[in-house]
Design a protein around this motif. Sequence first.
Motif, short mmCIF file in Angstrom:
data_model
loop_
_atom_site.label_atom_id
_atom_site.label_comp_id
_atom_site.label_asym_id
_atom_site.label_seq_id
_atom_site.Cartn_x
_atom_site.Cartn_y
_atom_site.Cartn_z
N ILE A 90 -12.26 -5.29 9.41
CA ILE A 90 -11.93 -6.42 10.26
C ILE A 90 -10.51 -6.23 10.80
CG2 ILE A 90 -13.48 -7.99 9.05
CD1 ILE A 90 -11.06 -9.11 7.57
N VAL A 91 -10.12 -7.07 11.75
CA VAL A 91 -8.82 -6.92 12.41
C VAL A 91 -7.68 -6.93 11.41
CG1 VAL A 91 -7.21 -8.05 13.98
CG2 VAL A 91 -9.62 -7.86 14.60
N ALA A 92 -7.75 -7.82 10.43
CA ALA A 92 -6.66 -7.95 9.46
C ALA A 92 -6.49 -6.71 8.59
CB ALA A 92 -6.89 -9.18 8.58
N ASP A 93 -7.51 -5.84 8.55
CA ASP A 93 -7.41 -4.63 7.73
C ASP A 93 -6.59 -3.53 8.40
OD1 ASP A 93 -9.01 -5.76 5.81
OD2 ASP A 93 -10.86 -4.87 6.54
N PHE A 94 -6.42 -3.63 9.71
CA PHE A 94 -5.74 -2.57 10.45
C PHE A 94 -4.22 -2.78 10.45
CE2 PHE A 94 -10.01 -2.23 12.14
CZ PHE A 94 -10.18 -0.87 12.32
N TYR B 236 -5.01 8.12 11.66
CA TYR B 236 -5.60 8.20 12.99
C TYR B 236 -6.32 6.91 13.37
CZ TYR B 236 -8.46 10.06 16.82
OH TYR B 236 -9.06 10.27 18.03
N GLN B 237 -7.06 6.34 12.43
CA GLN B 237 -7.79 5.10 12.71
C GLN B 237 -6.85 3.96 13.07
OE1 GLN B 237 -11.62 4.00 10.43
NE2 GLN B 237 -10.34 5.05 8.93
N ASN B 238 -5.79 3.82 12.29
CA ASN B 238 -4.90 2.67 12.45
C ASN B 238 -3.93 2.83 13.61
OD1 ASN B 238 -4.98 0.60 9.90
ND2 ASN B 238 -5.62 2.65 9.28
N LEU B 239 -3.42 4.04 13.82
CA LEU B 239 -2.35 4.23 14.78
C LEU B 239 -2.79 4.75 16.14
CD1 LEU B 239 0.47 5.70 12.51
CD2 LEU B 239 0.45 3.51 13.67
N LEU C 274 0.83 -1.21 0.00
CA LEU C 274 0.00 0.00 0.00
C LEU C 274 0.86 1.26 0.00
CD1 LEU C 274 -2.82 -0.95 2.55
CD2 LEU C 274 -3.10 -0.55 0.10
N LEU C 275 1.96 1.23 0.73
CA LEU C 275 2.83 2.41 0.82
C LEU C 275 3.39 2.78 -0.55
CD1 LEU C 275 4.38 4.49 2.55
CD2 LEU C 275 6.17 2.76 2.84
N LEU C 276 3.82 1.79 -1.31
CA LEU C 276 4.41 2.08 -2.61
C LEU C 276 3.38 2.38 -3.69
CD1 LEU C 276 7.34 -0.51 -2.72
CD2 LEU C 276 7.38 1.89 -2.03
N SER C 277 2.15 1.90 -3.47
CA SER C 277 1.11 2.12 -4.48
C SER C 277 0.26 3.35 -4.22
CB SER C 277 0.20 0.89 -4.58
OG SER C 277 -0.48 0.66 -3.35
N SER C 278 0.08 3.72 -2.93
CA SER C 278 -0.81 4.83 -2.60
C SER C 278 -0.16 5.92 -1.76
CB SER C 278 -2.05 4.29 -1.86
OG SER C 278 -1.68 3.75 -0.60
N GLY C 279 1.05 5.67 -1.26
CA GLY C 279 1.72 6.66 -0.43
C GLY C 279 1.44 6.53 1.05
N THR C 280 0.61 5.57 1.44
CA THR C 280 0.32 5.32 2.85
C THR C 280 0.18 3.82 3.08
OG1 THR C 280 -1.25 5.66 4.68
CG2 THR C 280 -2.15 5.66 2.44
N PRO C 281 0.71 3.29 4.17
CA PRO C 281 0.58 1.86 4.45
C PRO C 281 -0.73 1.49 5.14
CG PRO C 281 1.97 2.84 6.10
CD PRO C 281 1.62 3.95 5.14
N TYR C 282 -1.65 2.46 5.24
CA TYR C 282 -2.86 2.25 6.02
C TYR C 282 -4.10 2.17 5.16
CZ TYR C 282 0.58 3.74 9.40
OH TYR C 282 1.73 3.85 10.12
N ASN C 283 -4.94 1.19 5.49
CA ASN C 283 -6.22 1.01 4.81
C ASN C 283 -7.16 2.13 5.24
OD1 ASN C 283 -8.70 0.10 3.83
ND2 ASN C 283 -8.13 -2.05 4.07
N ALA C 284 -7.75 2.81 4.26
CA ALA C 284 -8.63 3.94 4.57
C ALA C 284 -9.98 3.49 5.12
CB ALA C 284 -8.83 4.81 3.34
N PRO D 174 -5.12 0.78 18.33
CA PRO D 174 -4.31 0.30 19.46
C PRO D 174 -4.95 0.53 20.83
CG PRO D 174 -2.93 1.47 17.90
CD PRO D 174 -4.35 1.72 17.49
N LEU D 175 -5.78 1.58 20.93
CA LEU D 175 -6.46 1.85 22.20
C LEU D 175 -7.74 1.05 22.36
CD1 LEU D 175 -6.01 5.73 22.45
CD2 LEU D 175 -4.86 3.98 23.81
N GLY D 176 -8.04 0.20 21.39
CA GLY D 176 -9.27 -0.59 21.46
C GLY D 176 -10.51 0.21 21.13
N LEU D 177 -10.34 1.34 20.43
CA LEU D 177 -11.47 2.22 20.12
C LEU D 177 -11.83 2.21 18.64
CD1 LEU D 177 -10.35 5.30 22.26
CD2 LEU D 177 -11.87 3.42 22.93
N GLY D 178 -11.25 1.27 17.87
CA GLY D 178 -11.51 1.20 16.44
C GLY D 178 -12.81 0.50 16.13
N SER D 179 -13.11 0.41 14.84
CA SER D 179 -14.36 -0.24 14.41
C SER D 179 -14.31 -1.74 14.61
CB SER D 179 -14.61 0.07 12.93
OG SER D 179 -13.52 -0.34 12.13
#
Length: 437
Positions: A128-132, A303-306, A114-124, A310-315
């Motif tokens: 599910i857990v594997a997406d984070f 913000y969602q991923n990092l 994702l980092l090399l294709s979109s400039g960010t390693p994070y799923n927008a 990690p604080l257990g407040l994600g979707s």
Amino acid sequence: MLIPAQKRRSEADPSSTPARGGRRWDWPVLLVCAVSSLGVGLSSPPDTSQQAWGICAAAGYLVAALVALKSAKPWARIPAVISVIGAAVMPLLYLTVISKEQMEVGVVERGADLLLSSGTPYNATPHIVADFNPYLPGMSLFGIPHMLFGDTPLGSARLWFLLGFLAAAICAVRVLAKGSKSGSLGLNENVGGGMSGGLGLLWLIACPLVALPIAIGGVDPPVIGLMCLAFAFAHRGDVGRAGLALGAAAALKWTAWPAIPVLVMMFWVTRGKRAAVKCALGSIGIAVLSAIPVALVDGWAFYQNLVLYPLGLGSAASSAQSPLLGSLIVSLVPNGEAVTVVLIALSALGVGISLLVRAPRTTVAAANRLALGLSLAIVLSPATRIGYLIYPVVFLVWPRFAAGLASWREGDDPEATASADAPQSVAGPDAALAPNR
């Protein structure tokens, strides 16, 4: 035959001679490791990497304990080698052959793509857990080989986690042992009344909290290795390199960030304001510069991923769950997530105040303070694993080994050692080693 100075050292330090009738800790510790590893294997879900590791490691630790029991010297070379083979090498080879690994390996490899294709390693839009991806952008570098070599052992991020850890840990040993009679990576069992660098590194790898993530593909070993390197430079008084090594660790994972104020305050009281600022700029600068471009590409994904996840407040609830205080608060107390966040903030504030009131003056004291802060964060976090205790455990052990290894760099004269350990002025060449008052 020991030379007279070595003989005096041995008489002054009973731990430097083979225990004869005294209490031995090596084989009992290895036996505890064997029982603990077997417990991990039997309690893990079937057909998982943790189960395979636990059973294999238990056998390795048991054999090492039996060999250590017959050894004339405590913490000898052969039990260390057996422990590393049984707890790290064999499980790693087996799990690599059957292509079984920790979920984090896939997360990092996808982040690199994702980092090399979109400039960010994070799923927008993670669902599910594997997406984070809860790791800072630097961690994605370990996934780049997968893009080059594909689904092969050479392309697995697990291999590069291991190589990153070994490279940093070996550099740390070389920094500490530079100029010592033991050399940098010898496996001698008794050098100047202490353990050689190579043997100490073997025992570090043999620790179950280190061997487990090495074998199954955990992301923490390279972070730990870089932090150990930072403390090695700090022990030598090399402020600039300590900051750079710590910044590299902080660019990988949040768990390295608490070490920054600890080392900065240590340098402040031992070497002055200029050294503290130099360390802070190096460490924070690398971490921030690596994160800013990614945050600018997609701030919400960042913000969602990092932060939230990690604080257990994600979707989706984090897969990192352990029956520690933070998890219990979330499950038993109304608005438990908010309560844990407040408790973590208060514990961080408490450790921060302690740094201002009584800053550490040695790397050992600094590591103690860091271990305390990390332990509080791990216990109070709503999304944590018992395996995260690798951080406080390593930082309770490593700096003490580092101090012993580095103390013999000038030779085996105990009077020289005592002089090196004496209080130094702020401007002195070994001010970072001055005892904590």
